[in-house]
Write a protein that holds these residues in place. Structure first.
Motif, PDB file in Angstrom:
ATOM      1  N   THR A  23     -22.910 -11.279 -10.011  1.00 62.83           N
ATOM      2  CA  THR A  23     -22.515 -12.685  -9.804  1.00 62.83           C
ATOM      3  C   THR A  23     -23.589 -13.469  -9.042  1.00 62.83           C
ATOM      4  N   LEU A  24     -24.644 -12.793  -8.587  1.00 61.87           N
ATOM      5  CA  LEU A  24     -25.610 -13.453  -7.702  1.00 61.87           C
ATOM      6  C   LEU A  24     -26.619 -14.296  -8.494  1.00 61.87           C
ATOM      7  N   PRO A  68     -27.437  -9.440   0.338  1.00 60.55           N
ATOM      8  CA  PRO A  68     -26.361 -10.435   0.362  1.00 60.55           C
ATOM      9  C   PRO A  68     -25.022  -9.917   0.888  1.00 60.55           C
ATOM     10  N   PHE A  69     -24.762  -8.627   0.733  1.00 63.46           N
ATOM     11  CA  PHE A  69     -23.435  -8.107   1.101  1.00 63.46           C
ATOM     12  C   PHE A  69     -23.469  -7.166   2.301  1.00 63.46           C
ATOM     13  N   LEU A 118     -33.471 -11.702  -6.843  1.00 56.95           N
ATOM     14  CA  LEU A 118     -32.426 -12.604  -6.354  1.00 56.95           C
ATOM     15  C   LEU A 118     -33.026 -13.919  -5.884  1.00 56.95           C
ATOM     16  N   GLU A 144     -30.491 -18.313  -2.411  1.00 56.55           N
ATOM     17  CA  GLU A 144     -29.074 -18.676  -2.200  1.00 56.55           C
ATOM     18  C   GLU A 144     -28.146 -17.468  -2.331  1.00 56.55           C
ATOM     19  N   ALA A 145     -28.653 -16.384  -2.877  1.00 59.66           N
ATOM     20  CA  ALA A 145     -27.804 -15.190  -3.010  1.00 59.66           C
ATOM     21  C   ALA A 145     -27.298 -14.720  -1.645  1.00 59.66           C
ATOM     22  N   LYS A 174     -25.859 -16.351   0.421  1.00 59.31           N
ATOM     23  CA  LYS A 174     -24.573 -17.003   0.761  1.00 59.31           C
ATOM     24  C   LYS A 174     -23.483 -16.523  -0.195  1.00 59.31           C
ATOM     25  N   ALA A 175     -23.533 -15.260  -0.569  1.00 55.83           N
ATOM     26  CA  ALA A 175     -22.668 -14.771  -1.654  1.00 55.83           C
ATOM     27  C   ALA A 175     -21.243 -14.453  -1.233  1.00 55.83           C
ATOM     28  N   LYS A 176     -20.979 -14.369   0.046  1.00 56.84           N
ATOM     29  CA  LYS A 176     -19.656 -13.873   0.444  1.00 56.84           C
ATOM     30  C   LYS A 176     -18.604 -14.972   0.408  1.00 56.84           C
ATOM     31  N   TYR A 220     -15.415 -12.747  -3.384  1.00 63.44           N
ATOM     32  CA  TYR A 220     -15.859 -11.473  -2.806  1.00 63.44           C
ATOM     33  C   TYR A 220     -14.769 -10.900  -1.899  1.00 63.44           C
TER      34      TYR A 220
END
Ligand code: SF4
Ligand code: SF4
Length: 717
Positions: free
Chosen positions: A21-22, A191-192, A214, A217-218, A220-222, A226
């Motif tokens: 999804t990133l 990112p995670f 990536l 901006e990845a 800010k994936a949470k 998520y």
């Protein structure tokens, strides 16, 4: 949501984090090519745990390179399907994240491994773990990269593993190119994963599709998706739940399970005979007791399939490290309770799924080793650990197809690594310790699993079932004299459940599991399986490697974490906390389990390529077991032929020559077995123990035999 979740439809090779999804940015590759490479170095290991992990990492590093198999495997032309197998294997080995990129003319498969939690202040394990976090995750990343490289070499392609300290490859740059991390100044960010992680890579000419780097901006994936796990990946909610538990507790609420003084099945402590390793049916097959076909198949059993073949060399290399002398400087540890907490926290930090502790009764020691030598008990305590065989892969499989053996071997390898590092650490602290692994154990694991409170005996027979992972695990044991506080056995009503469920017996491909009631066998109350029949099936299975179909189809093989289906979580809670509801709920649960279709294969989880190794090279197998459920299969218990080999029918422990099994006598022997009630009545009136509890004695004056070696199978080295 009630019966299924989005996780059931998530393709296995996407892994536990929603990397797909990133946002991506191909421009990052140009920036990376302008920065100077960072050498893949490793600092000196710190502390007793760091030094232990370094020994194991070095062992993996020694297997990083080798020759590919002489012939190329019949692999698919589609690189995307190849990547499903390659990424799937890395996730199967517990990589946290996997990405693929180019490295010059080659491809690089990059694996990222997240560190487990450091024990809390006040826990003695904190002092061992804190300085060794990097070393331990480097070891874990090395394990995955080396097994993956060996797998690719077995497919007939060159592949080299790059692990911390063993090469010039810049794994940080590769992680950026493969879409696993973003550069933030000199730091690498994921990112995670906020905590520490390790990287390793496999370079190969095996053509694979590459991932893109990536975008910034990845990071800010949470988002909400998520946290809720909407896309079927592990949810942030489940990660938070795990993070809140004390580090000496597993991720499962074992503390809620009822504890009892004795196992829920009768064990006649004063009558259980000690048995030799020679009596195990896999050992008997190796020596020719089951005939030539079983012997030949036993020799290639662990090398029959390319994912398994990748794991065997590291596993066998660990055997010489299992024991050793403790350091002369004895470190002062805490009291028994504090030591137990520390040892459990250490086991979870290293990757165990469930851990319990017990004292070792004399009968849990084998009487004689594989070399025929008598074994004298030498340690007081057992730390018993379970390695989950992994729900998702089991979902994708029939239980007896081409991935089945790899599921077992992965559990054995991980167990050998965890217990080996723990034993090395404890010896480094000045206390005796030895790991007791699948390849070399002086203790029987089943009685220890019962006494350490990790499960109850199930209908599957000589198999303990845990309330949270069901029968889906392999065990490993660490024995020690370090003072520890034992756990107590558990009662979660399994005897009632298995009395009203026969699913494993119905689904066993060779009818090795009893449909009827329990008997007394060698002093244990149990549903006694036909172990010879099971062993022969697993060894000679021509449409798969090994078998674990009983585990796969059991209704208690479930996901009971916050990400599992609601109904499963409610049923699991009731099973543990409202046992009085069992008479009402068990018959419903058994019917519902079939009605939902649990135990069928889930195609979203089929990641591996079906391949067989013959004469050192991969070929398309003659067939693949493709079983789902067989609701109509039923056997009248009174007519089910079951062979039993009690202690009196076991082979001479110190005689290596073939001692053919007498199946006719073993079928007749069933009639000699007492029922649990008869055994209790006999004990009450002071009757003598049955003669068949007396083991076959060693041969007088016989030379100690030689431990049999597996034949050279001709695969990758
Ligand atoms: Fe049957 Fe396979 Fe289980 Fe053995 S492992 S009891 S053959 S289902
Ligand atoms: Fe028990 Fe049923 Fe599981 Fe067999 S399948 S072990 S009978 S719960």
């Amino acid at each position: 949501m009630l019966f299924r979740t989005a996780a059931d439809d998530r393709p296995y090779h996407l892994g536990p984090f929603p990397l797909e999804t990133l946002p991506r940015d191909e421009g990052v590759a140009g920036e990376e090519s302008r920065s100077s490479p960072v050498e893949n170095s490793a600092p000196q290991p710190q502390g007793v745990l760091g030094r232990a992990a370094r020994i194991y990492r070095d062992l993996y590093a020694s297997l990083a390179e080798g020759e590919p198999a002489a012939k190329r495997a019949p692999i698919p032309d589609d690189p995307a399907r190849r990547a499903v197998d390659i990424k799937g294997y890395a996730y199967f080995m517990n990589a946290s994240q996997v990405g693929i990129c180019r490295d010059g003319d080659e491809y690089a498969v990059v694996v990222l491994v997240e560190a487990e939690r450091v024990p809390e202040p006040g826990n003695p394990a904190r002092g061992w773990v804190e300085p060794a976090v990097g070393e331990v995750i480097d070891m874990r990343a090395a394990e995955i990269a080396v097994c993956l490289a060996r797998h690719i070499r077995q497919l007939g392609f060159p592949a080299r593993a790059h692990v911390a300290g063993n090469g010039k490859l810049d794994c940080e740059r590769l992680a950026v190119l493969a879409g696993l991390a973003v550069r933030d100044g000199t730091a690498l960010k994921n990112p995670f994963i906020e905590g520490r992680f390790a990287l390793a890579a496999v370079t190969t000419s095996y053509e694979l599709p590459v991932d893109k780097p990536l975008a910034r901006e990845a990071l800010k994936a949470k988002g909400l998706r998520y946290w809720l796990g909407i896309n079927g990946a592990m949810s942030g909610r489940e990660r938070n739940r795990r993070a809140k538990r004390a580090t000496h507790l597993s991720r499962y609420p074992m503390e809620q399970v009822k504890r009892v003084e004795r196992p829920t099945t009768l064990v006649l402590d004063d009558e259980v005979p000690r048995v030799p390793k020679r009596a195990s049916f896999f050992d008997r097959a190796l020596r020719g007791d089951l005939g030539e076909k079983a012997q030949a198949e036993r020799n290639r059993f662990a090398f029959k399939q390319p994912h398994t073949a990748g794991m065997m060399a590291p596993m066998r290399s660990m055997v010489p490290l299992q024991g050793g002398n403790p350091s002369p400087q004895k470190a002062f540890l805490g009291d028994a309770a504090a030591n137990s907490r520390a040892i459990k926290s250490l086991s979870y930090f290293l990757g165990a799924d469930l851990t319990g502790i017990c004292e070792i009764p004399a009968y849990a020691w084998y009487s004689h080793g594989q070399d025929g030598q008598e074994i004298r008990p030498y340690h007081k305590y057992a730390v018993v650990m379970l390695i989950d065989q992994e729900y998702d892969t089991m979902e994708g499989a029939s239980g007896d197809d081409w991935i089945s053996g790899a599921q077992s071997m992965r559990g054995y390898l991980r167990g050998a690594e965890i217990a080996g590092v723990m034993a090395e650490t404890i010896r480094g602290l000045g206390h005796p310790a030895r790991s007791q692994t699948n390849v070399d154990s002086d203790v029987l694991h089943i009685p220890l699993l019962l006494l350490a409170g990790l499960g109850e005996l199930s209908r599957i027979g000589e198999l303990v079932l845990n309330p949270f992972v069901g029968p889906r695990f392999k065990s490993v044991v660490l024995t020690t004299n370090l003072p520890l506080e034992p756990d107590r056995p558990i009662d979660f009503g399994l005897q009632y459940f298995c009395s009203h469920c026969t699913k494993c017996a119905r689904e066993c491909p060779c009818d090795a599991i009893p449909w009827g009631g329990k008997i007394m066998f060698n002093g244990y109350e149990m549903w006694k399986p036909d172990v010879e029949r099971c062993a022969r099936y697993r060894l000679t299975n021509s449409k798969g490697s090994a078998c674990g179909r009983c585990m796969k189809t059991c209704p208690l093989n479930k996901v009971v974490t916050a990400d599992g289906p609601l109904l499963t979580r409610i049923a699991s809670w009731c099973g543990v906390n409202a046992m009085w509801l069992k008479p009402l709920l068990v018959p419903i649960a058994v019917k519902l389990d079939d009605w939902i279709g649990n135990g069928k294969r889930n195609p979203a989880k089929k990641w591996w390529l079906d391949l067989e190794i013959v004469d050192g090279a991969c070929v398309v197998p003659k067939g693949v077991n493709q079983r789902d459920l067989d609701l109509s299969h039923k056997i009248d218990p009174a007519k089910q032929n079951m062979a039993v080999y009690p202690a009196s029918m076991m082979p001479v422990p110190n005689d290596n020559s073939p001692q053919a099994v007498d199946r006719k006598a073993a079928l007749a022997a069933l009639a000699m077995m007492e029922s649990p009630l008869q055994a209790k009545e006999r004990k009450a009136r002071g009757g003598p123990k049955p003669l068949h509890y007396v083991p076959t004695p060693p041969k007088a004056g016989a030379e100690a035999g030689k431990k049999p070696e597996l034949a050279n199978y001709g695969g990758v080295r």
